[in-house]
Design an enzyme around this catalytic site. Structure first.
Site, PDB file in Angstrom:
ATOM      1  N   GLY A   1     103.446  28.979  42.015  1.00 49.22           N
ATOM      2  CA  GLY A   1     103.611  28.234  40.757  1.00 49.22           C
ATOM      3  C   GLY A   1     102.430  27.337  40.447  1.00 49.22           C
TER       4      GLY A   1
ATOM      5  N   GLY B   1      99.466  28.501  39.374  1.00 50.79           N
ATOM      6  CA  GLY B   1      98.553  29.163  38.431  1.00 50.79           C
ATOM      7  C   GLY B   1      97.447  29.914  39.148  1.00 50.79           C
TER       8      GLY B   1
ATOM      9  CB  SER C   1      97.189  35.140  40.028  1.00 54.94           C
ATOM     10  OG  SER C   1      96.947  34.804  38.713  1.00 54.94           O
ATOM     11  CB  SER C   2     101.244  33.657  44.376  1.00 53.55           C
ATOM     12  OG  SER C   2     102.175  33.182  43.449  1.00 53.55           O
TER      13      SER C   2
ATOM     14  CD  GLU D   1     103.788  39.262  36.581  1.00 50.99           C
ATOM     15  OE1 GLU D   1     103.391  39.538  37.714  1.00 50.99           O
ATOM     16  OE2 GLU D   1     104.206  38.134  36.252  1.00 50.99           O
TER      17      GLU D   1
ATOM     18  CG  ASP E   1      96.612  36.732  36.364  1.00 47.05           C
ATOM     19  OD1 ASP E   1      95.581  36.250  35.859  1.00 47.05           O
ATOM     20  OD2 ASP E   1      97.750  36.346  36.060  1.00 47.05           O
TER      21      ASP E   1
HETATM   22  C1  GLA Z   1      98.413  34.326  33.058  1.00 52.39           C
HETATM   23  C2  GLA Z   1      98.481  35.822  32.761  1.00 52.39           C
HETATM   24  C3  GLA Z   1      97.096  36.383  32.463  1.00 52.39           C
HETATM   25  C4  GLA Z   1      96.384  35.560  31.395  1.00 52.39           C
HETATM   26  C5  GLA Z   1      96.476  34.066  31.704  1.00 52.39           C
HETATM   27  C6  GLA Z   1      95.938  33.231  30.595  1.00 52.39           C
HETATM   28  O1  GLA Z   1      97.709  34.098  34.240  1.00 52.39           O
HETATM   29  O2  GLA Z   1      99.049  36.517  33.846  1.00 52.39           O
HETATM   30  O3  GLA Z   1      97.187  37.727  32.101  1.00 52.39           O
HETATM   31  O4  GLA Z   1      96.888  35.851  30.126  1.00 52.39           O
HETATM   32  O5  GLA Z   1      97.804  33.656  31.974  1.00 52.39           O
HETATM   33  O6  GLA Z   1      94.582  33.462  30.435  1.00 52.39           O
END
Ligand code: GLA
Length: 387
Positions: free
Chosen positions: A122, A124, A126-127, A160, A172
């Site tokens: 959580g 940000g 991208s886990s 996802e 991500d």
């Molecule tokens: C999240 C989404 C990404 C991207 C970002 C914002 O991380 O998974 O695809 O859109 O937000 O840049």
């Protein structure tokens, strides 16, 4: 939180069998180009030195058995009759198998997999994309599926969308899979191709301040932003031929039709168009090794995300405003989808210690706890090895 040896011990204790494949899938940062991936724009992410490790082995049964070493939980399902799980963490992994099956891949055996890592949840970073990408890479290797890295990123993204309900872009997964040490990935999200830009500044480091506010992309706000962009595009398509995304729109095209727009949708589109312009300038700044101009663009992006795209939150704004006054900070902004998570900062190495101290004190005064701080290194993307 686990490291490789923790995951290995968990695998051995859970399965009492010989591991076959080991995968390391890193989290990501993004330097610039936020909320542009699903508008077919450019982004500038990189993989980092925080990762999820997976250990796989085929089990010659019809079942897939997944153990989360961080949560100490497991899920077991027949591989050919997958359903969404009540354990939300498991859906990121099951989604990958589901998408592979949709694409026609067949599995003649089930498998055991144990995973865990040290990407804060959580935050940000991208886990979830790391989990999906690592799962896809491991299955590809285990069953010799011969899927390209690019297709694996697309499969992870689809997982996802379908199993986690977030209509995310490709950034991500792509960053986790294609990361390269000391390089940013300049990813063109229209034709899904990239080039690497060196990011190796001896006197500076990338530091993340974690608000501790757990962002939740499942939160419909992300999907709403995406559909607002699509509305804006549909409206502009009434006046301009051949628009495939907001990437094909410039500011004067947009402003000349402002009267036709819902004001909120207009603001969202304006942010995206401006961010595309900043990406061009940021790339130039990097080519010129001009980190000062690059940092100034990061602050501008934050303003756009706060005021036009409206995906920031008071804690993120607080952290950005705080470091703006620090002479050792070249740039800062909220990072990722928004509504919480981390700010990303470029800070002069010699000043990091004192800045960490001041940020901790002031954040604690304002919000009652000391934020987690991560000094990250730009690292290689996913790696796969025979165990
Ligand atoms: C999240 C989404 C990404 C991207 C970002 C914002 O991380 O998974 O695809 O859109 O937000 O840049």
């Amino acid at each position: 939180m686990n490291n490789f040896s923790g995951v290995m011990s968990c695998f051995e204790a859970s399965f009492k069998t010989t591991p076959e494949i080991v995968v390391r899938a890193p989290g990501r940062i993004n330097l610039l180009g936020e909320h542009t991936d699903y508008n077919e724009g450019f982004v500038l992410p990189a993989a980092i030195d925080k990762a999820v490790w997976f250990i796989f082995s085929r089990n010659n049964t019809g079942n897939v058995k997944i153990v989360s070493s961080d949560l100490n939980e497991e899920v077991e399902l027949p591989i050919n009759e997958l359903q969404k799980s009540e354990s939300s963490w498991a859906n990121f992994l099951l989604g990958v198998i589901h998408v592979l099956q949709q694409k026609g891949f067949k599995f003649n055996s089930g498998f055991d997999v144990c995973f865990g890592g040290n990407i804060p949840l959580g935050a940000g970073l991208s886990s979830s994309a790391a989990i999906e990408s690592g799962m896809c890479m491991g299955i590809n290797e285990l069953f010799n599926l011969n899927i390209s890295r690019k297709d694996m990123a697309l499969i992870a993204q689809k997982a996802e969308h379908e199993f986690a309900g977030v209509n995310c872009g490709i950034m991500d997964m792509y960053a986790s899979i294609f990361g390269k040490e000391n390089h940013l990935i300049k990813l063109d999200c229209k034709n899904i191709s990239h080039e690497y830009l060196p990011f190796d500044f001896e006197n500076y480091k990338i530091v993340l301040f974690n608000t501790g506010v757990k962002h939740n992309l499942g939160d419909s706000a992300y999907n709403t932003r995406r559909s607002q962009c699509e509305h804006g595009l549909a409206l502009l398509s009434n006046y301009y031929d051949g628009l495939s995304s907001l990437r094909d729109v410039n500011l004067s095209m947009l402003e000349s039709k402002e009267q036709e727009f819902d004001p909120e949708v207009f603001k969202r589109c304006k942010y995206v168009v401006n961010e595309a312009e900043r990406m061009t300038l940021a790339t130039l700044a990097l080519e010129n090794k001009d980190l000062v101009s690059f940092g100034a663009l990061m602050y501008e992006t934050h303003n756009g995300l706060k005021n036009e795209y409206e995906v920031s939150c008071p804690e993120l704004d607080f952290l950005v405003d705080l470091v703006k006054k620090e002479s050792g900070v070249l740039g800062a902004r909220m990072m990722g989808g928004g509504f919480g998570g981390c700010t990303i900062n470029i800070i002069e190495k010699s000043k990091i210690k004192e800045i960490r101290q001041r940020v901790s004190e002031k954040y604690e005064l304002a919000y009652g706890f000391i934020p987690e701080i991560y000094e990250v290194l730009i690292s290689e993307g996913c790696t796969v090895e025979k165990a």
